[in-house]
Design an enzyme around this catalytic site. Structure first.
Site, PDB file in Angstrom:
ATOM      1  N   GLY A 113      12.067  -3.731  15.413  1.00 42.35           N
ATOM      2  CA  GLY A 113      12.932  -3.043  14.460  1.00 42.35           C
ATOM      3  C   GLY A 113      12.420  -1.670  14.099  1.00 42.35           C
ATOM      4  N   ALA A 114      12.408  -1.380  12.799  1.00 47.59           N
ATOM      5  CA  ALA A 114      12.100  -0.026  12.326  1.00 47.59           C
ATOM      6  C   ALA A 114      10.717   0.447  12.749  1.00 47.59           C
ATOM      7  CB  ALA A 114      12.231   0.022  10.805  1.00 47.59           C
ATOM      8  N   LEU A 115       9.743  -0.458  12.777  1.00 47.96           N
ATOM      9  CA  LEU A 115       8.384  -0.079  13.174  1.00 47.96           C
ATOM     10  C   LEU A 115       8.114  -0.412  14.641  1.00 47.96           C
ATOM     11  CD1 LEU A 115       6.091  -1.071  10.162  1.00 47.96           C
ATOM     12  CD2 LEU A 115       6.912   1.180  10.799  1.00 47.96           C
ATOM     13  N   LYS A 172      -2.696   1.735   0.966  1.00 49.10           N
ATOM     14  CA  LYS A 172      -1.255   1.681   1.241  1.00 49.10           C
ATOM     15  C   LYS A 172      -0.507   0.992   0.100  1.00 49.10           C
ATOM     16  CE  LYS A 172       2.504   2.042   3.832  1.00 49.10           C
ATOM     17  NZ  LYS A 172       2.738   1.339   5.102  1.00 49.10           N
ATOM     18  N   ASN A 224       3.066   1.159  -1.932  1.00 49.48           N
ATOM     19  CA  ASN A 224       4.008   0.070  -1.651  1.00 49.48           C
ATOM     20  C   ASN A 224       4.312  -0.807  -2.851  1.00 49.48           C
ATOM     21  OD1 ASN A 224       4.928   0.408   0.935  1.00 49.48           O
ATOM     22  ND2 ASN A 224       3.395  -0.872   1.908  1.00 49.48           N
ATOM     23  N   ASN A 247       8.273  -0.240  -3.732  1.00 48.32           N
ATOM     24  CA  ASN A 247       9.058  -1.359  -3.209  1.00 48.32           C
ATOM     25  C   ASN A 247       9.567  -2.240  -4.337  1.00 48.32           C
ATOM     26  OD1 ASN A 247       9.298  -1.742  -0.126  1.00 48.32           O
ATOM     27  ND2 ASN A 247       7.194  -1.030  -0.367  1.00 48.32           N
ATOM     28  N   SER A 284      11.917  -0.296   2.275  1.00 53.52           N
ATOM     29  CA  SER A 284      12.245  -1.429   3.143  1.00 53.52           C
ATOM     30  C   SER A 284      12.620  -2.658   2.327  1.00 53.52           C
ATOM     31  CB  SER A 284      11.058  -1.741   4.065  1.00 53.52           C
ATOM     32  OG  SER A 284       9.908  -2.084   3.319  1.00 53.52           O
ATOM     33  N   GLU A 306       9.390  -9.298   1.162  1.00 58.02           N
ATOM     34  CA  GLU A 306       7.961  -9.429   1.489  1.00 58.02           C
ATOM     35  C   GLU A 306       7.119  -9.447   0.205  1.00 58.02           C
ATOM     36  OE1 GLU A 306       6.718  -7.558   5.518  1.00 58.02           O
ATOM     37  OE2 GLU A 306       7.957  -6.061   4.520  1.00 58.02           O
TER      38      GLU A 306
END
Length: 321
Positions: free
Chosen positions: A12-14, A192, A196, A200, A262, A274
């Protein structure tokens, strides 16, 4: 330089974006797909990227892991909510010296995958990228692209850079993807999370893009306060992130084009969030050593409620249709 062969689990996106870049550079890449399989088999990938658009009309597409060849590098681009599938998906692709490159958000996936392949095969990749899958075979890369790669060692100990990592680095550089090789994977995962966890989480709870969150004084201040807790969480794990990193991430987000995280996209599409990888696992890691992170704990509880209700709502719609 070794021309490694690559298997992409989660295209997918990554995974789709980085795999497409590697194929464009002349490397052998094999893509495992689910819902998009037939479309990608017939039409390939379309990549819209800030670094230059390109099409791959023909790719090695599969919908059955047992039909894929064994490869030198397995790239995991699945959402962490699907990691329970990896015990079946990874073993058929393993050769004697195969390594697993984990391009996932959050913290705590490496120890679980180590139970499948052993810790000496695992490389963690932290992606500094804004990329979304717009539709089947169509990926929009709007910002970033850097990957910081580090070997996993038991309990996230410091691990030296090895020749396999250098080989992978050269392959990615050939594909026009910048890579930093690092020795402290745990530190990079916590860094990160500084971005995130607040963005998110709040993007779902507040139903807001990053520019909307940053455009209001109250939510901007809340982001900074949550980031401070992430730094405390890292500190509880013996990892120091300077206070200046918070302002660095705020400034970075100010410069982003309006961006839906995401997690927000997953929520809008009725997919499981997630939550455990991005929030639950770091929270538990800090709590285990006596560090309380009350704001992050509240985000976790709110998201668990919203996620469960959202899945029920979408399940009901699917039954009706």
């Amino acid at each position: 330089m070794s021309n490694n062969t690559y298997a992409i689990i989660g295209s997918g996106a990554l995974g789709g974006f980085y795999g497409a870049k590697l194929q464009k550079a002349g490397l052998e890449v094999h893509f495992l797909l689910h819902n998009d399989y037939q479309y990608v088999l017939e039409n390939g990938f379309i990549i819209k990227s800030k670094d230059g658009d390109f099409n791959l009309p023909q790719v090695n597409a599969y919908n059955n892991i047992n039909k894929m060849p064994k490869c030198d590098v397995i790239i995991i681009g699945l959402k962490t909510t699907q990691n329970h599938l990896l015990a079946e998906l990874i073993p058929p692709l393993l050769k004697e010296n195969t390594v697993v490159l984990l391009l996932q958000n959050g913290l705590g996936a490496e120890p679980e995958i180590a139970k499948i392949v052993g810790e000496d095969r695992i490389i963690g990749g932290i992606c500094r990228i804004c990329s979304n899958k717009e539709s089947s075979g169509y990926i929009h890369h709007s910002n970033g692209g850097l990957i910081r790669m580090g070997r996993y060692a038991i309990n996230y100990q410091i691990a030296e850079i090895n020749n396999k990592m250098r080989d992978i680095n050269q392959n990615f550089e050939k594909a026009g993807v910048s890579v930093n090789l690092i020795e402290d994977l745990l530190l990079e995962r916590w860094k990160k999370l500084v971005w995130n966890i607040p963005y998110n989480s709040l993007s779902v709870i507040l139903n807001a893009r990053t520019d909307e969150i940053m455009g209001d004084t109250n939510t901007r201040n809340l982001v900074a306060e949550i980031m401070e807790e992430v730094l405390e969480g890292a500190k509880s794990c013996q990892r120091q992130i300077p206070d200046s990193y918070i302002q660095e991430k705020l400034d970075y987000t100010d410069k982003l084009q309006p961006y839906s995280t995401s997690m927000k996209i997953d929520y809008e599409r009725g997919r499981p969030l997630e939550i455990e990888g991005i929030i639950g696992n770091p929270l538990r890691m800090a709590n285990k050593v006596g560090m309380k992170l009350p704001k992050i704990g509240m985000l976790y509880q709110q998201l668990k409620f919203l996620d469960a209700r959202n899945i029920d709502k979408f399940s009901s719609k699917r039954k009706i249709t």
